[in-house]
Design an enzyme around this catalytic site. Sequence first.
Site, PDB file in Angstrom:
ATOM      1  N   ARG A   1      38.593 -28.330   4.116  1.00 32.97           N
ATOM      2  CA  ARG A   1      37.172 -28.399   3.711  1.00 32.97           C
ATOM      3  C   ARG A   1      36.876 -27.276   2.716  1.00 32.97           C
ATOM      4  NH1 ARG A   1      33.993 -25.702   6.688  1.00 32.97           N
ATOM      5  NH2 ARG A   1      34.636 -26.543   8.697  1.00 32.97           N
TER       6      ARG A   1
ATOM      7  N   TYR B   1      18.513 -42.370 -11.363  1.00 31.27           N
ATOM      8  CA  TYR B   1      19.202 -43.269 -10.437  1.00 31.27           C
ATOM      9  C   TYR B   1      18.356 -43.377  -9.157  1.00 31.27           C
ATOM     10  CZ  TYR B   1      22.417 -44.609  -6.727  1.00 31.27           C
ATOM     11  OH  TYR B   1      22.972 -45.206  -5.633  1.00 31.27           O
TER      12      TYR B   1
ATOM     13  N   ASP C   1      22.295 -34.216 -14.886  1.00 32.26           N
ATOM     14  CA  ASP C   1      23.198 -35.258 -14.405  1.00 32.26           C
ATOM     15  C   ASP C   1      23.803 -35.932 -15.635  1.00 32.26           C
ATOM     16  OD1 ASP C   1      24.349 -37.645 -13.535  1.00 32.26           O
ATOM     17  OD2 ASP C   1      22.927 -37.884 -11.883  1.00 32.26           O
TER      18      ASP C   1
ATOM     19  N   LYS D   1      32.069 -42.793 -11.273  1.00 32.30           N
ATOM     20  CA  LYS D   1      31.800 -43.607 -12.458  1.00 32.30           C
ATOM     21  C   LYS D   1      32.880 -43.407 -13.523  1.00 32.30           C
ATOM     22  CE  LYS D   1      28.340 -44.916 -10.007  1.00 32.30           C
ATOM     23  NZ  LYS D   1      27.828 -43.857  -9.232  1.00 32.30           N
TER      24      LYS D   1
END
Length: 377
Positions: A46, A98, A170, A195
């Site tokens: 992690r 978005y 973004d 994406k």
Amino acid sequence: MEFETKAIHVGQEADKSTGATIVPIYQTSTYTQESLGVHKGYEYSRTGNPTRTALEEALAALENGKYGLCFASGLAATTNVLCLLKSGDEVVTGDDLYGGTNRLFNKVFSNFNIKFNFVDGRDSKNFEAAITEKTKLIWLETPTNPLLRLCDIKAVSEIAKKKNIILGVDNTFASPYFQTPLDLGADLVVHSTTKYLGGHSDVVGGAIITKDKDLHEKIKFYQNAIGATPGPFDSWLVLRGIKTLAVRMKKHEENAMHIAEFLEKHSKVKKVNYPGLKSHPQHDLAKKQMKGFGGMISFDVGDRDTAKKIVESTKLFALAESLGGVESLIGHPVTMTHAAVAQELRVKLGITDGLIRISVGIENTNDLINDLKQAMN
Ligand code: P1T
């Protein structure tokens, strides 16, 4: 080193222990310590994993940043940015976003007494006007999802700097191949690596890139403390994707330009949103702040029934959420990606029932145009 070379080499030296040319998938959750507290830089996956480190270094280089951090999704990346804020703080954000980002702002972080002021991001003065003493973050998505509107990153960064406010951008739609917001004054760049960076619709991920050590250290703390990190295989898939980002983006754009021109002439189309078209109201800004216009287009066919018929009739364009993969996708924002946005806001923005969004893939241009032609006849 130029973009194409960085995408293939930065963070991706031959593996020190085996000579493996390609960064291995370090499929391990933990690392054996030589003695108490003595290790090779990794303790628990992690906190850090070598496959993830390779991706983080490569993404930092592609965005002309210094530091990269990877996450389990784009929204996990945005969540980690928002964790820089405290109860009572305010955010000024562009209003066309978005749908999932809008939901994260309005339905999750607003519960923690963080106020989001939504402004029309096409005019940078709107950001300045909405700033208060409590504003700690300005958030831009540019080009926006789904209307392909632009925000002037440089102009907004000057406003943010004057007031000591963090500017996050973004950059998912443009990808670092076409736009590098840190060069235009942004403090943080966020990606849904799901994406264009991943590029093959086979992985969900996110990233934050910065040049600022202090911001990096703070977000790195949250990355570990919150724990929404990508696994080694997902990191490896994105790393493999970015090696071909440059060639893919050129073809996405070439196809998108032809398709946008085809749509603009089509009798059923009322309006085409593509920053590469001369008819786009911010085409000049696109030419100034982007190196190319990308592969996303939205267009309005007037009403829901016509839109429904078209999105259900394409054969190559798959009716699916998401974007940025090699295969073309088609969607209806009102019922799919932007269903979470309040209807009044959708109407105000122009996310109409007749709006269709396409993610233009890298198939043959004529095949794609013929597919749209038959679906729209
Ligand atoms: O899906 P995820 O990896 O969590 O990324 C969220 C996200 C963030 N920013 C932008 C601009 C996005 O478009 C997305 C995700 N978008 C879709 C799934 C979509 O179809 O638009």
